[in-house]
Design a protein around this motif. Structure first.
Motif, mmCIF file in Angstrom:
data_model
loop_
_atom_site.group_PDB
_atom_site.id
_atom_site.type_symbol
_atom_site.label_atom_id
_atom_site.label_comp_id
_atom_site.label_asym_id
_atom_site.label_seq_id
_atom_site.Cartn_x
_atom_site.Cartn_y
_atom_site.Cartn_z
ATOM 1 N N UNK A 97 5.263 1.702 4.103
ATOM 2 C CA UNK A 97 4.608 1.752 2.693
ATOM 3 C C UNK A 97 5.625 1.150 2.008
ATOM 4 N N UNK A 98 4.109 1.181 0.754
ATOM 5 C CA UNK A 98 5.352 0.654 -0.870
ATOM 6 C C UNK A 98 5.420 1.762 -1.793
ATOM 7 N N UNK A 99 6.176 1.802 -2.786
ATOM 8 C CA UNK A 99 5.922 2.677 -4.197
ATOM 9 C C UNK A 99 5.253 2.025 -4.913
ATOM 10 N N UNK A 102 0.848 -0.818 -0.334
ATOM 11 C CA UNK A 102 0.007 0.106 0.116
ATOM 12 C C UNK A 102 1.051 1.161 0.115
ATOM 13 N N UNK A 103 0.772 2.704 -0.399
ATOM 14 C CA UNK A 103 1.435 3.679 -0.612
ATOM 15 C C UNK A 103 1.496 3.928 0.289
ATOM 16 N N UNK A 104 2.302 5.695 0.437
ATOM 17 C CA UNK A 104 1.772 6.514 1.263
ATOM 18 C C UNK A 104 0.786 7.059 1.928
ATOM 19 N N UNK A 105 0.361 6.567 3.458
ATOM 20 C CA UNK A 105 -1.199 7.625 4.154
ATOM 21 C C UNK A 105 -2.420 6.290 3.113
ATOM 22 N N UNK A 106 -2.279 5.172 2.850
ATOM 23 C CA UNK A 106 -3.474 4.422 2.148
ATOM 24 C C UNK A 106 -2.901 3.065 3.321
ATOM 25 N N UNK A 107 -1.877 2.944 3.396
ATOM 26 C CA UNK A 107 -1.625 1.129 4.468
ATOM 27 C C UNK A 107 -2.915 1.104 5.766
ATOM 28 N N UNK A 108 -3.829 1.139 5.052
ATOM 29 C CA UNK A 108 -4.848 0.914 5.953
ATOM 30 C C UNK A 108 -5.129 -1.192 6.509
#
Length: 384
Positions: free
Chosen positions: A75-77, A23-29
């Motif tokens: 986070x991922x890229x 999940x991308x940054x600030x989307x890591x729910x």
């Protein structure tokens, strides 16, 4: 005592699950929920939603009043994964190309180790941070009251290192990773027909000259004793095959280890942009921002990290990093508030480089990270 073989198998499963669901940054729910569930399963106090999607776990033992923090990034890229791993990314266009799935897993492993075996007196904060890749996650957690809500006196973090053999450990006192500045230069002129350049005031030739001229900042404007990098990464225009561009955008980043060098780079960039624009009778507008600060390890805590490493790694597998890296890490933001130490652990000589679509974290290194995290806690919060 914890069963390390069992822990290794568990960690491998956790890591591969995280790798399959980047999940991308600030989307890591999903990632945050996974982390929080594991920490509660181990018996920690857990706070979610810190700085958006961050998680903080707290573990207390004994009567000690000191607190140490351990940090991992989640986070991922936005990189499409290559290869045919059975646990490859199930989120198209996003992958764990920097090993944050491994870093998260190692910190979870340390939380389980310290919960089961103890061996320390005081408080441990397990900080699982979002959005490291674009330098916003640490600031978001700090702005959300991290230091006030979960106080600690020092902090430790780590990163895997492709090219360094698994089971090897490196760090150094002082500067270990660089600042990162971002820049955008907009050139404006007058576009026109490609067959009539004299009737226009196009910008592409000026942009090409400016890209070349920017390379003189490091080679001719900075002291040879200072480390600096200026990289142009994008050149975008509004032109087409038979039309001359009237607008060009030049984007890139600059790396340095001292604020004075960063200031010099910005100053010279503005001088060169304005001078080049004047030469070609176009206008230039420079936007320069500072995204990451230099990562400066505390010398005393580096020695503590080496002492802890000697309980985990073979003596000849522990080394002082010879020179700082020009990559950046927003772990540095925490070091503006408390002293700390950032270290590198080997990901294997044959590992693909970081941010490469063929990269994969080496599961053989998971146990080393978990053991090091636990060792530094016991080193800094010794039990009677």
């Amino acid at each position: 005592m914890a069963d390390l073989k069992l822990l290794e198998r568990e960690m491998r499963g956790w890591r591969r699950d995280l790798h399959a669901h980047p999940e991308f940054g600030f989307e890591e729910k999903r990632t945050s929920a996974f982390v929080a569930a594991k920490l509660r399963e181990f018996g920690l106090d857990v706070a979610e939603g810190v700085g958006g999607t961050g998680v903080v776990g707290t573990l207390r033992r004994g009567n000690g009043n000191r607190a140490v923090a351990l940090r991992a990034d989640m986070d991922a890229l936005r990189i499409p994964e290559q290869g045919a791993l059975e646990y490859r990314s199930q989120n198209p266009g996003v992958m764990h190309a920097c090993g944050h799935d491994g870093h998260t897993t190692m910190l979870l492993g340390a939380a389980k180790l310290l919960t089961e075996d103890g061996g320390f007196d005081g408080t441990v904060r397990f900080i699982f941070q979002p959005a490291e890749e674009w330098g916003k996650g640490a600031l978001a957690m700090l702005d959300d009251g991290l230091m006030e809500r979960f106080p600690f006196e020092e902090i430790y973090g780590l990163h895997n290192m492709p090219g360094l053999p698994v089971g090897h450990f490196e760090t150094r006192a002082g500067a270990i990773m660089s600042a990162e500045d971002n820049f955008e230069i907009v050139l404006k002129g007058v576009g026109g027909h490609a067959a009539r350049p004299h009737a226009a005031n196009e910008v592409l030739v000026a942009a090409c000259a400016l890209v070349t001229n920017l390379q003189t900042i490091v080679s001719r404007r900075l002291s040879p004793a200072d480390i600096g990098v200026v990289s142009v990464t994008e050149l975008l225009t509004d032109g087409t095959r038979n039309a001359l561009s009237g607008l060009a955008r030049i984007l890139g980043d600059a790396r340095s280890f001292r604020p004075e060098v960063s200031a010099d780079i910005e100053k010279q960039m503005r001088v060169i942009a304005e001078g080049t624009a004047l030469t070609y009778n176009v206008s230039a507008e420079v936007t320069y921002t500072r995204e990451f600060v230099p990562l400066l390890n505390d010398a005393a805590l580096v020695e503590e990290a080496f002492a802890a490493a000697r309980t985990v790694f073979e003596p000849d597998h522990i080394a002082t990093a010879r020179e700082p890296m020009t990559g950046s890490e927003d772990f540095a933001r925490f070091l503006e508030h408390v002293p700390g130490c950032f270290v590198f652990l080997g990901n294997g000589r044959d590992s693909a480089t970081l941010h490469n679509p063929a990269y994969d974290f080496n599961d053989a290194g998971l146990i080393h990270g978990a053991l090091f995290h636990a060792a530094i806690v016991r080193q800094r919060l010794p039990a009677d």
